[in-house]
Write an enzyme that holds these catalytic residues in place. Structure first.
Site, PDB file in Angstrom:
ATOM      1  N   HIS A  33       0.873  -1.164   0.000  1.00 55.11           N
ATOM      2  CA  HIS A  33       0.000   0.000   0.000  1.00 55.11           C
ATOM      3  C   HIS A  33       0.914   1.218   0.000  1.00 55.11           C
ATOM      4  O   HIS A  33       1.931   1.246   0.702  1.00 55.11           O
ATOM      5  CB  HIS A  33      -0.885   0.028   1.251  1.00 55.11           C
ATOM      6  CG  HIS A  33      -1.500   1.369   1.508  1.00 55.11           C
ATOM      7  ND1 HIS A  33      -2.660   1.780   0.899  1.00 55.11           N
ATOM      8  CD2 HIS A  33      -1.098   2.398   2.298  1.00 55.11           C
ATOM      9  CE1 HIS A  33      -2.954   3.005   1.312  1.00 55.11           C
ATOM     10  NE2 HIS A  33      -2.028   3.405   2.162  1.00 55.11           N
ATOM     11  N   CYS A 101      -4.889   1.984  -4.142  1.00 53.86           N
ATOM     12  CA  CYS A 101      -4.069   3.075  -3.616  1.00 53.86           C
ATOM     13  C   CYS A 101      -2.863   3.353  -4.505  1.00 53.86           C
ATOM     14  O   CYS A 101      -2.450   4.511  -4.662  1.00 53.86           O
ATOM     15  CB  CYS A 101      -3.615   2.731  -2.202  1.00 53.86           C
ATOM     16  SG  CYS A 101      -2.769   1.131  -2.096  1.00 53.86           S
TER      17      CYS A 101
END
Length: 680
Positions: A33, A101
């Site tokens: 992420h 993301c």
């Protein structure tokens, strides 16, 4: 000039690095992420675009901080860019693999610096999906992050769909270690739903002044895996990582755009699932968002809708307007140019197509008393030990009765009663495996064939096969393979001759392992932990040339089962079946397939006695060659060098196989067809 940094987090908290090789057969160091840190703020995408103080998000402390350079753009301009992006990066569009993301941070970095995030982060989804485990998990992830369908009203509060436990178990079965994979998936799913998304922010973790757009809905919904590009850098990055790409330039004030977008989204879904997975990118550029106008200007786009078609990063075609039929035709033409169909799809192969891809199994039930007595006599003649006597008693008291119940002898009272057998409990199988190891360490291989013969029938049971597929310790199949290879690769011919019955039963046991999906996957897996592809192949190659006809028949049967499973996997992919839903998805490997083809051809050249062996070897060769992705690059030249066509034709002539050559009409047709069409 303001510094731009990339904060990198591992959503698996180190589990991916520890377990990925066991689960996927490939090392994956993290489930990444990322967020962008600039102007004293950390910005990321989960439940919309979220902003917090650096290092203060619910993800905690970053695992790594990557310096992305500096930006000449001022903070006010960047904030305006973020506001424009909010209509695209909404909670309802979040998808763990397709639109996440990292998609957002790549866009931001492109806007701020003109660069892109590191490839080891961008390429993680494709690396993961290229493994059988990843492909099998794809439908489950799609269900968890299901996007709205075209024309449907966005949900006020986007919710993921929690997959059923059996769905997770089915996905986990694609891993070389299904039990471990299932447990990990359950944990990941629980984590995902506890916060609403694997990248969803927890509101309480944001300090005063942070913002999130989790409740806002996008201006349009996305039903297929469509990439959103808001700056030139992100489009360049996509063109570099996809052989083919279709780019739609659109704008919110364009009525024809709204007409054609459902067709575009439908094509994106069709062409990026099943056989098309990962091959083509469908991209949308909204001229009103971010640097969309600059992207359009770079490619000379002045009207919407406009479609650009790219091959190997170069524009090959352009289409203006909302003609759905023409769009479909142009997409099909692009894919044909990028991924031409296999030449074998144009061949008429009636003899090959009539072959069954069902495995060849050895199901004959022996006289259990004879098997038990024979093994007991071998144990009795060995140096006595308490451990060996305990193993003998365990076989007599538990294993033999179980086998008699599950596999009654023909004409026995148990068979006449046709009572359903009870499943073998895992503790009993574990005990039997330990007993097997004890006996195998005390007896020479030549005396182990009664013990192996018990396992030969046991693997026909789904419960036993599934248990063996988990790679238990000790692993009876691995133990038998190791001992067989030790003898086959020794220089003592007498040792090989004396182990004839052992080779025969080991080969038949492995062939029976293809009766169930779970064990088939393990037998063909390349995973170092439990996969048996490499040692099983070595055993096949060596025993195809054995002096004994029965051993050669068993080896040819096992070679056929391997090739038939590979053929089924290829056929399902050709039909466009979604990756992960193929019962056994075999990972292609050029060196492995060259080795098998070479071994089968050598065995065919040497086989002059058994027509059955010739039949099974020819069928195996057909399945190894047909639709092989390496046919034109490697196998065609190999077939010519090894004179494959002549080798097969000789089997039809006098002395080629028996006194008068192959006699059965169906075998002659198969040999002729493979020689003239697949070996031409």
């Amino acid at each position: 000039m303001a510094k731009v940094q990339l904060y990198v987090y591992d959503l698996s908290n180190g589990l991916a690095k520890q377990l990925s090789r066991q689960l996927t057969g490939r090392q994956i160091d993290g489930v990444w992420h990322t967020s962008v840190v600039v102007f004293g703020k950390e910005i990321f995408y989960g439940q919309g675009i979220c902003i917090t103080q650096p290092g203060m998000s619910h993800h905690g402390k970053p695992l790594q901080i990557v310096d992305m350079g500096e930006t000449a753009i001022d903070e006010e301009t960047f904030n305006e860019y973020l506001e424009e992006m909010r209509s695209h990066y909404t909670a309802d569009k979040y998808h763990l693999l397709d639109f996440n993301c990292n998609s957002f941070t790549n866009d931001c970095v492109g806007f701020l610096t003109g660069g892109s995030i590191p490839s080891w982060i961008k390429d993680l989804p494709s690396d993961f999906l290229s493994t059988p485990f990843g492909a099998a998990l794809r439908p489950t992830i799609d269900a968890m992050f299901r996007r709205p369908v075209p024309g449907a009203a966005p949900a006020a509060t986007p919710q993921m769909q929690m997959p059923a436990p059996e769905t997770l178990s089915a996905a986990a079965s694609a891993s070389p270690n299904p039990a471990l994979a299932s447990a990990l998936l359950q944990a990941v799913a629980s984590q995902a739903y506890s916060s609403g998304s694997l990248s969803a922010p927890t509101p309480s973790t944001f300090p005063t002044g942070s913002s999130s757009t989790g409740s806002s809905n996008g201006s349009s919904t996305v039903a297929g895996p469509i990439h959103m590009c808001t700056n030139p850098s992100s489009l360049h990055s996509l063109l570099q990582t996809h052989r083919a790409a279709v780019v739609l330039f659109t704008s919110p004030t364009c009525p024809p755009c709204r007409m054609i977008e459902p067709v575009f989204e439908d094509l994106a879904h069709q062409k990026t699932h099943g056989a098309g997975s990962g091959r083509v990118a469908f991209v949308k550029v909204d001229l009103s968002v971010g640097m969309g106008n600059q992207v359009a200007s770079e490619w000379g786009v002045s009207v919407t809708p406009t479609f650009l078609f790219f091959l190997d990063g170069k524009k090959v075609e352009e289409m203006k307007g909302a003609n759905g039929a023409e769009l479909r035709s142009q997409v099909d033409m692009l894919l044909y140019q990028a991924f031409p169909p296999h030449p074998h799809t144009k061949l008429s192969l009636p003899a090959v197509e009539s072959l069954s891809t069902n495995p060849i199994l050895f199901t004959q039930v022996p006289n259990w008393e004879t098997v038990s007595t024979k093994l007991a006599s071998f144990i009795g003649a060995a140096p006595s030990s308490a451990e060996l006597q305990t193993a003998k008693q365990a076989l007599t008291a538990a294993v033999i009765p179980l086998l008699k119940t599950r596999f009654p002898e023909k004409g026995s009272p148990a068979e006449a009663a046709k009572k359903p057998a009870l499943p073998a409990p895992a503790p009993l199988l574990a005990s039997w495996a330990s007993t097997t190891r004890t006996i195998a360490s005390a007896l020479p291989p030549a005396q182990l064939f009664p013990l192996v013969d018990m396992w030969r029938l046991a693997v026909l049971d789904e419960g036993v096969a599934t248990w063996l597929a988990t790679g238990p310790n000790p692993d009876p199949l691995q133990l038998f393979l190791d001992k067989a290879l030790e003898i086959l690769e020794s220089v003592d011919p007498a040792q090989k001759t004396g182990a004839r019955n052992y080779f025969l039963t080991v080969l038949r046991t492995l062939a029976n392992g293809f009766s169930h999906t779970a064990l088939s996957k393990t037998l063909l897996s390349r995973a170092a932990s439990s996969g048996k592809r490499a040692p099983m192949t070595r055993a096949i190659v060596a025993t195809l040339l054995h002096d004994d006809a029965a051993v050669r028949t068993a080896a040819a049967s096992l070679a056929f089962n391997v090739a038939a499973t590979l053929q089924k996997s290829r056929m399902e992919k050709l039909r466009g079946v979604t990756p992960g839903t193929v019962p056994v998805e075999v990972e292609e490997d050029e060196e492995w397939e060259v080795e098998l083809v070479s071994a089968v051809l050598e065995a065919l050249s040497n086989e002059t006695q058994s027509e059955e062996v010739v039949h099974r070897l020819t069928a195996a060769l057909a399945f190894l060659l047909r639709l092989s992705p390496f046919y034109e690059s490697q196998l065609a030249s190999l077939l010519e060098v090894l004179q494959s066509r002549e080798t097969l034709k000789r089997k039809l002539a006098k002395g080629g196989c028996g006194e008068n050559g192959v006699q059965k009409p169906e075998v002659r047709k198969l040999v002729t067809e493979v020689a003239e069409k697949l070996c031409a």
